[in-house]
Structures are given as structure tokens and as C-alpha cells.
Design a protein around this motif. Sequence first.
Motif, PDB file in Angstrom:
ATOM      1  N   MET A   1     -29.364  21.885 -17.947  1.00  0.00           N
ATOM      2  CA  MET A   1     -29.115  23.046 -17.112  1.00  0.00           C
ATOM      3  C   MET A   1     -27.911  23.806 -17.665  1.00  0.00           C
ATOM      4  SD  MET A   1     -28.977  23.148 -12.948  1.00  0.00           S
ATOM      5  CE  MET A   1     -27.757  21.883 -12.777  1.00  0.00           C
ATOM      6  N   SER A   2     -28.039  25.100 -17.725  1.00  0.00           N
ATOM      7  CA  SER A   2     -26.985  25.965 -18.238  1.00  0.00           C
ATOM      8  C   SER A   2     -25.810  26.029 -17.273  1.00  0.00           C
ATOM      9  CB  SER A   2     -27.567  27.367 -18.425  1.00  0.00           C
ATOM     10  OG  SER A   2     -26.571  28.337 -18.432  1.00  0.00           O
ATOM     11  N   ASN A   3     -24.626  26.278 -17.798  1.00  0.00           N
ATOM     12  CA  ASN A   3     -23.454  26.477 -16.954  1.00  0.00           C
ATOM     13  C   ASN A   3     -23.013  27.933 -16.932  1.00  0.00           C
ATOM     14  OD1 ASN A   3     -23.119  23.894 -15.967  1.00  0.00           O
ATOM     15  ND2 ASN A   3     -22.087  23.228 -17.829  1.00  0.00           N
ATOM     16  N   VAL A   4     -23.853  28.813 -17.431  1.00  0.00           N
ATOM     17  CA  VAL A   4     -23.526  30.233 -17.444  1.00  0.00           C
ATOM     18  C   VAL A   4     -23.505  30.739 -16.004  1.00  0.00           C
ATOM     19  CG1 VAL A   4     -24.304  32.521 -18.186  1.00  0.00           C
ATOM     20  CG2 VAL A   4     -24.531  30.559 -19.729  1.00  0.00           C
ATOM     21  N   GLU A   5     -22.418  31.393 -15.648  1.00  0.00           N
ATOM     22  CA  GLU A   5     -22.263  31.936 -14.296  1.00  0.00           C
ATOM     23  C   GLU A   5     -23.384  32.941 -14.021  1.00  0.00           C
ATOM     24  OE1 GLU A   5     -18.649  33.815 -11.608  1.00  0.00           O
ATOM     25  OE2 GLU A   5     -18.354  33.495 -13.743  1.00  0.00           O
ATOM     26  N   ARG A   6     -24.207  32.655 -13.014  1.00  0.00           N
ATOM     27  CA  ARG A   6     -25.366  33.493 -12.722  1.00  0.00           C
ATOM     28  C   ARG A   6     -25.033  34.673 -11.819  1.00  0.00           C
ATOM     29  NH1 ARG A   6     -29.333  28.396 -11.588  1.00  0.00           N
ATOM     30  NH2 ARG A   6     -29.952  28.032 -13.756  1.00  0.00           N
ATOM     31  N   MET A   7     -24.112  34.488 -10.907  1.00  0.00           N
ATOM     32  CA  MET A   7     -23.757  35.553  -9.973  1.00  0.00           C
ATOM     33  C   MET A   7     -22.267  35.807 -10.069  1.00  0.00           C
ATOM     34  SD  MET A   7     -26.045  34.845  -6.607  1.00  0.00           S
ATOM     35  CE  MET A   7     -27.741  34.302  -6.742  1.00  0.00           C
ATOM     36  N   ARG A   8     -21.931  36.758 -10.881  1.00  0.00           N
ATOM     37  CA  ARG A   8     -20.529  37.110 -11.115  1.00  0.00           C
ATOM     38  C   ARG A   8     -20.024  37.986  -9.967  1.00  0.00           C
ATOM     39  NH1 ARG A   8     -18.805  35.937 -16.071  1.00  0.00           N
ATOM     40  NH2 ARG A   8     -20.334  35.361 -17.642  1.00  0.00           N
ATOM     41  N   PRO A   9     -18.703  38.091  -9.831  1.00  0.00           N
ATOM     42  CA  PRO A   9     -18.156  38.989  -8.811  1.00  0.00           C
ATOM     43  C   PRO A   9     -18.694  40.414  -8.996  1.00  0.00           C
ATOM     44  CG  PRO A   9     -16.424  37.600  -9.706  1.00  0.00           C
ATOM     45  CD  PRO A   9     -17.652  37.366 -10.567  1.00  0.00           C
ATOM     46  N   LEU A  10     -18.999  41.042  -7.876  1.00  0.00           N
ATOM     47  CA  LEU A  10     -19.517  42.412  -7.923  1.00  0.00           C
ATOM     48  C   LEU A  10     -18.369  43.405  -8.056  1.00  0.00           C
ATOM     49  CD1 LEU A  10     -22.163  42.249  -5.053  1.00  0.00           C
ATOM     50  CD2 LEU A  10     -22.591  42.191  -7.527  1.00  0.00           C
ATOM     51  N   ASP A  11     -18.579  44.402  -8.882  1.00  0.00           N
ATOM     52  CA  ASP A  11     -17.626  45.492  -9.008  1.00  0.00           C
ATOM     53  C   ASP A  11     -17.760  46.368  -7.766  1.00  0.00           C
ATOM     54  OD1 ASP A  11     -16.753  48.269  -9.729  1.00  0.00           O
ATOM     55  OD2 ASP A  11     -16.222  47.237 -11.600  1.00  0.00           O
ATOM     56  N   ALA A  12     -16.647  46.760  -7.187  1.00  0.00           N
ATOM     57  CA  ALA A  12     -16.666  47.577  -5.972  1.00  0.00           C
ATOM     58  C   ALA A  12     -17.448  48.872  -6.161  1.00  0.00           C
ATOM     59  CB  ALA A  12     -15.244  47.881  -5.524  1.00  0.00           C
ATOM     60  N   ALA A  13     -17.467  49.390  -7.378  1.00  0.00           N
ATOM     61  CA  ALA A  13     -18.161  50.652  -7.640  1.00  0.00           C
ATOM     62  C   ALA A  13     -19.672  50.538  -7.451  1.00  0.00           C
ATOM     63  CB  ALA A  13     -17.842  51.134  -9.054  1.00  0.00           C
ATOM     64  N   ILE A  14     -20.224  49.347  -7.572  1.00  0.00           N
ATOM     65  CA  ILE A  14     -21.678  49.203  -7.428  1.00  0.00           C
ATOM     66  C   ILE A  14     -22.079  48.578  -6.084  1.00  0.00           C
ATOM     67  CG2 ILE A  14     -22.041  49.074  -9.929  1.00  0.00           C
ATOM     68  CD1 ILE A  14     -22.606  46.004  -9.439  1.00  0.00           C
ATOM     69  N   MET A  15     -21.095  48.234  -5.258  1.00  0.00           N
ATOM     70  CA  MET A  15     -21.404  47.624  -3.962  1.00  0.00           C
ATOM     71  C   MET A  15     -21.982  48.654  -3.001  1.00  0.00           C
ATOM     72  SD  MET A  15     -18.217  45.211  -2.914  1.00  0.00           S
ATOM     73  CE  MET A  15     -17.431  44.117  -4.075  1.00  0.00           C
ATOM     74  N   SER A  16     -22.882  48.179  -2.147  1.00  0.00           N
ATOM     75  CA  SER A  16     -23.383  49.014  -1.051  1.00  0.00           C
ATOM     76  C   SER A  16     -22.282  49.115   0.006  1.00  0.00           C
ATOM     77  CB  SER A  16     -24.626  48.378  -0.443  1.00  0.00           C
ATOM     78  OG  SER A  16     -24.274  47.177   0.235  1.00  0.00           O
ATOM     79  N   ALA A  17     -22.484  50.019   0.947  1.00  0.00           N
ATOM     80  CA  ALA A  17     -21.517  50.152   2.038  1.00  0.00           C
ATOM     81  C   ALA A  17     -21.403  48.844   2.819  1.00  0.00           C
ATOM     82  CB  ALA A  17     -21.914  51.303   2.965  1.00  0.00           C
ATOM     83  N   ALA A  18     -22.517  48.170   3.036  1.00  0.00           N
ATOM     84  CA  ALA A  18     -22.505  46.894   3.767  1.00  0.00           C
ATOM     85  C   ALA A  18     -21.737  45.832   2.985  1.00  0.00           C
ATOM     86  CB  ALA A  18     -23.928  46.432   4.052  1.00  0.00           C
ATOM     87  N   GLN A  19     -21.900  45.800   1.674  1.00  0.00           N
ATOM     88  CA  GLN A  19     -21.163  44.840   0.847  1.00  0.00           C
ATOM     89  C   GLN A  19     -19.668  45.133   0.874  1.00  0.00           C
ATOM     90  OE1 GLN A  19     -23.523  45.487  -2.703  1.00  0.00           O
ATOM     91  NE2 GLN A  19     -24.348  43.383  -2.590  1.00  0.00           N
ATOM     92  N   ARG A  20     -19.305  46.398   0.773  1.00  0.00           N
ATOM     93  CA  ARG A  20     -17.879  46.759   0.818  1.00  0.00           C
ATOM     94  C   ARG A  20     -17.267  46.372   2.160  1.00  0.00           C
ATOM     95  NH1 ARG A  20     -19.783  51.087  -2.054  1.00  0.00           N
ATOM     96  NH2 ARG A  20     -19.876  52.449  -0.227  1.00  0.00           N
ATOM     97  N   ALA A  21     -17.994  46.603   3.245  1.00  0.00           N
ATOM     98  CA  ALA A  21     -17.485  46.247   4.577  1.00  0.00           C
ATOM     99  C   ALA A  21     -17.345  44.733   4.716  1.00  0.00           C
ATOM    100  CB  ALA A  21     -18.418  46.800   5.660  1.00  0.00           C
ATOM    101  N   ALA A  22     -18.325  43.983   4.236  1.00  0.00           N
ATOM    102  CA  ALA A  22     -18.262  42.515   4.314  1.00  0.00           C
ATOM    103  C   ALA A  22     -17.110  41.975   3.473  1.00  0.00           C
ATOM    104  CB  ALA A  22     -19.593  41.900   3.875  1.00  0.00           C
ATOM    105  N   ALA A  23     -16.924  42.539   2.285  1.00  0.00           N
ATOM    106  CA  ALA A  23     -15.836  42.107   1.408  1.00  0.00           C
ATOM    107  C   ALA A  23     -14.482  42.413   2.040  1.00  0.00           C
ATOM    108  CB  ALA A  23     -15.956  42.777   0.042  1.00  0.00           C
ATOM    109  N   ALA A  24     -14.355  43.595   2.649  1.00  0.00           N
ATOM    110  CA  ALA A  24     -13.093  43.971   3.291  1.00  0.00           C
ATOM    111  C   ALA A  24     -12.787  43.062   4.471  1.00  0.00           C
ATOM    112  CB  ALA A  24     -13.147  45.431   3.745  1.00  0.00           C
ATOM    113  N   GLU A  25     -13.800  42.734   5.260  1.00  0.00           N
ATOM    114  CA  GLU A  25     -13.603  41.832   6.403  1.00  0.00           C
ATOM    115  C   GLU A  25     -13.150  40.448   5.935  1.00  0.00           C
ATOM    116  OE1 GLU A  25     -16.201  39.640   9.879  1.00  0.00           O
ATOM    117  OE2 GLU A  25     -16.910  41.581   9.165  1.00  0.00           O
ATOM    118  N   LEU A  26     -13.771  39.946   4.883  1.00  0.00           N
ATOM    119  CA  LEU A  26     -13.397  38.635   4.355  1.00  0.00           C
ATOM    120  C   LEU A  26     -11.965  38.664   3.821  1.00  0.00           C
ATOM    121  CD1 LEU A  26     -14.610  35.782   3.832  1.00  0.00           C
ATOM    122  CD2 LEU A  26     -15.096  36.581   1.521  1.00  0.00           C
ATOM    123  N   ALA A  27     -11.627  39.706   3.093  1.00  0.00           N
ATOM    124  CA  ALA A  27     -10.286  39.821   2.511  1.00  0.00           C
ATOM    125  C   ALA A  27      -9.207  39.915   3.587  1.00  0.00           C
ATOM    126  CB  ALA A  27     -10.221  41.037   1.588  1.00  0.00           C
ATOM    127  N   ALA A  28      -9.547  40.456   4.744  1.00  0.00           N
ATOM    128  CA  ALA A  28      -8.569  40.601   5.832  1.00  0.00           C
ATOM    129  C   ALA A  28      -8.353  39.299   6.593  1.00  0.00           C
ATOM    130  CB  ALA A  28      -9.028  41.693   6.801  1.00  0.00           C
TER     131      ALA A  28
END
Length: 189
Positions: free
Chosen positions: A1-28
Amino acid sequence: MSNVERMRPLDAAIMSAAQRAAAAELAAGPRGGVKGPFIALLRSPDLMQRLQKVGEYLRFGSSLAPRISEFVILAVSRQWTQQFEWAVHVPLAMKAGVSADTVAALAQGRRPEAMAADEAVAHDLYAELAAAKGVSDASYRQALEHFGEQGVVELLALIGYFTTVSMIMNVAHTPAPPGDVPPLQPLPL
């Protein structure tokens, strides 16, 4: 099995509004940012928001003593060979009072020999649950004596939550954060 990271952190520029809101809530909140399982979970922002609230309660608001919670998190991390959770929670477990010998035994996939009584009850309940997909009346009574009904429910939820995030990170190949905790070795099949 590969160890290559399959799901890297998302760049804020490509996040949907829902993703940005979820990320902001988690960060707070107490975690302070999108890391670990939340990197992959951000692909489903509604799920991430709901699941992170469960995890936040289990880690920061549960009736279980932090030592027991951290001990169980290590046991689940070991079962799943989950490097991120192991690396994050070994220092937290030791700070909460889990002994270095207990951590070393868990890392080797062994039942620790010299555990506190409540650690032994939690360990054995988890081991029985993982092997038998349920627990005996005797094991249930012992857990009830140590943790009460609320504690038993929260212990089971803690196991389920960390099993879920371990599976997500193992499939996503989420790497462990840099640090001094040696990685877990695979358990024999």
C-alpha cells in the motif's frame, strides 16, 4: 500500500463557501485549525462540522477523566496503526498520567501489565468489544462500576469516534505531524 498522501489540505481559494465556513468554525474552536482527520473530512463540510462537535465533546467535555480518554485514544490508535492520532495523543496521555510503560506496551500491541484499575477496565472492555463485537455482562458491570452509565456510553462513543477518524486518515494517508514520538510499527497479521 502506498503512503502517498491522498487528501492534502485544501487551498482556501478553491474551497466552497460551506468548506470555508466549516474550516473557520473549526479554527475558532479548541483545535485551532484544520488538521488531522479534518483535512479529509473537509471534503464533506456538513459531516465535518457534525463529527467535530462529537469529537470536541468527547475530548474536552466528557465525564471521563482525561487520563482514561487519552489511554483509550492510544488503544484505538494502536489497533488501527493510526500514526497521526498516536503522535498527537502520546504526549497528551503521558501528561494526563498514563505511564511510559503502559504507552510502550500499547505501542507493541500488548496488554499493559501495570495499569491503573480503571485503565485495565477500559482496555479490557475495548479489547473484548473489538474481538467479540459486544461485551459480556461481567465486563459491562465492571465498566459500570468504574465509569457509571454516562461514562460507559461516552467510553463507547470515544472508541467509535476515534475508530471513525482513524479509518478516514488511514484511507487518506494523513501523515503524522513532525515530532519526537516514534511511529507505530505494523501489528502482525
